[in-house]
Design a protein around this motif. Structure first.
Motif, PDB file in Angstrom:
ATOM      1  N   LEU A 142       0.835  -1.194   0.000  1.00 10.97           N
ATOM      2  CA  LEU A 142       0.000   0.000   0.000  1.00 10.97           C
ATOM      3  C   LEU A 142       0.873   1.249   0.000  1.00 10.97           C
ATOM      4  O   LEU A 142       0.610   2.200  -0.753  1.00 10.97           O
ATOM      5  N   ALA A 143       1.920   1.251   0.815  1.00 10.60           N
ATOM      6  CA  ALA A 143       2.838   2.391   0.839  1.00 10.60           C
ATOM      7  C   ALA A 143       3.462   2.614  -0.532  1.00 10.60           C
ATOM      8  O   ALA A 143       3.550   3.752  -1.020  1.00 10.60           O
ATOM      9  N   GLU A 144       3.870   1.545  -1.165  1.00  8.92           N
ATOM     10  CA  GLU A 144       4.474   1.672  -2.498  1.00  8.92           C
ATOM     11  C   GLU A 144       3.474   2.245  -3.495  1.00  8.92           C
ATOM     12  O   GLU A 144       3.824   3.128  -4.305  1.00  8.92           O
ATOM     13  N   ALA A 145       2.240   1.763  -3.438  1.00  8.14           N
ATOM     14  CA  ALA A 145       1.222   2.247  -4.381  1.00  8.14           C
ATOM     15  C   ALA A 145       0.893   3.713  -4.130  1.00  8.14           C
ATOM     16  O   ALA A 145       0.728   4.500  -5.082  1.00  8.14           O
ATOM     17  N   MET A 146       0.793   4.109  -2.871  1.00  8.84           N
ATOM     18  CA  MET A 146       0.445   5.494  -2.564  1.00  8.84           C
ATOM     19  C   MET A 146       1.573   6.450  -2.944  1.00  8.84           C
ATOM     20  O   MET A 146       1.328   7.561  -3.437  1.00  8.84           O
ATOM     21  N   VAL A 147       2.819   6.039  -2.728  1.00 14.02           N
ATOM     22  CA  VAL A 147       3.944   6.880  -3.131  1.00 14.02           C
ATOM     23  C   VAL A 147       4.013   6.974  -4.653  1.00 14.02           C
ATOM     24  O   VAL A 147       4.264   8.058  -5.222  1.00 14.02           O
ATOM     25  N   LEU A 148       3.777   5.866  -5.331  1.00 13.89           N
ATOM     26  CA  LEU A 148       3.750   5.892  -6.804  1.00 13.89           C
ATOM     27  C   LEU A 148       2.693   6.860  -7.305  1.00 13.89           C
ATOM     28  O   LEU A 148       2.950   7.676  -8.210  1.00 13.89           O
ATOM     29  N   ASP A 149       1.501   6.810  -6.717  1.00 14.54           N
ATOM     30  CA  ASP A 149       0.441   7.712  -7.165  1.00 14.54           C
ATOM     31  C   ASP A 149       0.742   9.171  -6.819  1.00 14.54           C
ATOM     32  O   ASP A 149       0.377  10.079  -7.567  1.00 14.54           O
ATOM     33  N   GLU A 150       1.418   9.399  -5.684  1.00  9.91           N
ATOM     34  CA  GLU A 150       1.845  10.762  -5.371  1.00  9.91           C
ATOM     35  C   GLU A 150       2.747  11.298  -6.478  1.00  9.91           C
ATOM     36  O   GLU A 150       2.608  12.448  -6.923  1.00  9.91           O
ATOM     37  N   ARG A 151       3.651  10.475  -6.948  1.00  8.37           N
ATOM     38  CA  ARG A 151       4.611  10.903  -7.974  1.00  8.37           C
ATOM     39  C   ARG A 151       3.977  10.975  -9.351  1.00  8.37           C
ATOM     40  O   ARG A 151       4.535  11.603 -10.253  1.00  8.37           O
ATOM     41  N   LEU A 152       2.817  10.356  -9.470  1.00  3.66           N
ATOM     42  CA  LEU A 152       2.032  10.488 -10.708  1.00  3.66           C
ATOM     43  C   LEU A 152       1.028  11.631 -10.599  1.00  3.66           C
ATOM     44  O   LEU A 152       0.185  11.807 -11.484  1.00  3.66           O
ATOM     45  N   CYS A 153       1.131  12.399  -9.493  1.00  2.00           N
ATOM     46  CA  CYS A 153       0.313  13.602  -9.261  1.00  2.00           C
ATOM     47  C   CYS A 153      -1.158  13.311  -8.996  1.00  2.00           C
ATOM     48  O   CYS A 153      -2.024  14.155  -9.256  1.00  2.00           O
ATOM     49  N   LEU A 154      -1.456  12.122  -8.439  1.00  2.00           N
ATOM     50  CA  LEU A 154      -2.823  11.810  -8.038  1.00  2.00           C
ATOM     51  C   LEU A 154      -3.023  12.241  -6.598  1.00  2.00           C
ATOM     52  O   LEU A 154      -2.177  11.989  -5.735  1.00  2.00           O
ATOM     53  N   GLU A 155      -4.121  12.906  -6.329  1.00  2.00           N
ATOM     54  CA  GLU A 155      -4.424  13.322  -4.969  1.00  2.00           C
ATOM     55  C   GLU A 155      -4.694  12.105  -4.081  1.00  2.00           C
ATOM     56  O   GLU A 155      -5.399  11.174  -4.502  1.00  2.00           O
ATOM     57  N   PRO A 156      -4.163  12.097  -2.838  1.00  2.69           N
ATOM     58  CA  PRO A 156      -4.391  10.957  -1.937  1.00  2.69           C
ATOM     59  C   PRO A 156      -5.866  10.655  -1.708  1.00  2.69           C
ATOM     60  O   PRO A 156      -6.244   9.486  -1.588  1.00  2.69           O
ATOM     61  N   GLN A 157      -6.705  11.680  -1.652  1.00  2.00           N
ATOM     62  CA  GLN A 157      -8.131  11.447  -1.423  1.00  2.00           C
ATOM     63  C   GLN A 157      -8.750  10.684  -2.578  1.00  2.00           C
ATOM     64  O   GLN A 157      -9.586   9.792  -2.371  1.00  2.00           O
ATOM     65  N   ALA A 158      -8.355  11.014  -3.794  1.00  2.00           N
ATOM     66  CA  ALA A 158      -8.874  10.300  -4.964  1.00  2.00           C
ATOM     67  C   ALA A 158      -8.425   8.839  -4.935  1.00  2.00           C
ATOM     68  O   ALA A 158      -9.214   7.925  -5.227  1.00  2.00           O
TER      69      ALA A 158
END
Length: 253
Positions: A142-158
């Protein structure tokens, strides 16, 4: 009913007159120390329920000692952490004689929403080791996926709104989301003050790896998780919630 502390003398005083004694301690050595003290101080038959997380072998040795002294023993490790204890929603996984489990069930149900008899003594610890191995892997991926999405500019709430309603959902996200502002009560909202400390997760992973070695079971992801939490704790983060592993993921490129 008594929940014993780590000091044996205090435990003896607290357990005086009790028909059922609960112990909850950081490791099997301390459980053995306290139970030996209680058995010497209070030789009358009673039911001992240990909700600590120890190895399967330690649980079975404790049961043998207690039964040899004329009392009864259940291993009943829990899942749910501090939040579950406060809310009375812990999950108990219990090993021992069925009649003893049924006697203990009303007491356990005061503290938990789930009480499952897993079979013989030690089986509660077996399930706990497997459960926490799964949880550790979930929290890391989960941490890896959330960090990946952060770097892809996806908002954490989304990310949370999608995944918490999709096939990637897990307790690690829906209850223990490692990003502030997503889940009320998550340790991430409080600088990762521990609901379940990383050092305790590492202890449980070591127990799982010990069991895997003893049973010649391949646990590739479990071993990776154990290695990552060992590094995290060695770097001085053992007192943080185990979900703080996301900061380790962020630090790596």
């Amino acid at each position: 009913m008594t929940r014993s502390g780590s000091n044996s003398v205090m435990a003896e005083d607290a357990a005086a007159g009790a028909e059922v004694v609960f112990t909850s301690l950081p490791n099997g050595g301390l459980v053995t120390q306290v139970l030996d003290s209680l058995l010497d101080a209070h030789p009358q038959p009673r039911l001992y329920i240990d909700v600590s997380t120890v190895s399967v072998a330690e649980a079975r040795e404790l049961a043998s000692t207690v039964r040899g002294a004329g009392s009864r023993f259940l291993d009943a490790p829990v899942s749910g952490g501090i939040a579950g204890a406060a809310a009375g929603t812990l999950a108990f996984m219990v090993g021992g004689v069925n009649e003893d489990v049924e006697e203990a069930r009303p007491l356990l149900e005061v503290m938990g929403k789930s009480v499952t008899h897993c079979g013989d003594t030690g089986n509660g610890q077996a399930v706990k080791a497997c459960n926490n191995m799964i949880l550790a892997v979930h929290q890391i991926v989960l941490a890896e996926a959330m960090v990946l999405d952060e770097r892809l500019c996806l908002e954490p709430q989304a990310f949370f709104d999608v995944v918490s309603n999709a096939t990637g959902n897990s307790w690690a996200l829906s209850v223990n989301a490692p990003v502030p502002g997503l889940v009320e009560g998550s340790p991430a909202n409080h600088d990762f003050a521990p609901g379940f400390a990383a050092a305790l997760m590492l202890k449980d992973l070591k127990l799982a790896m010990q069991a895997a070695e003893e049973t010649a079971t391949g646990t590739v992801l479990g071993r990776i998780a154990a290695e990552q939490y060992a590094d995290f704790v060695d770097e001085g983060h053992g007192g943080q919630d185990f979900s703080a592993i996301i900061n380790e993921v962020r630090a790596k490129r």
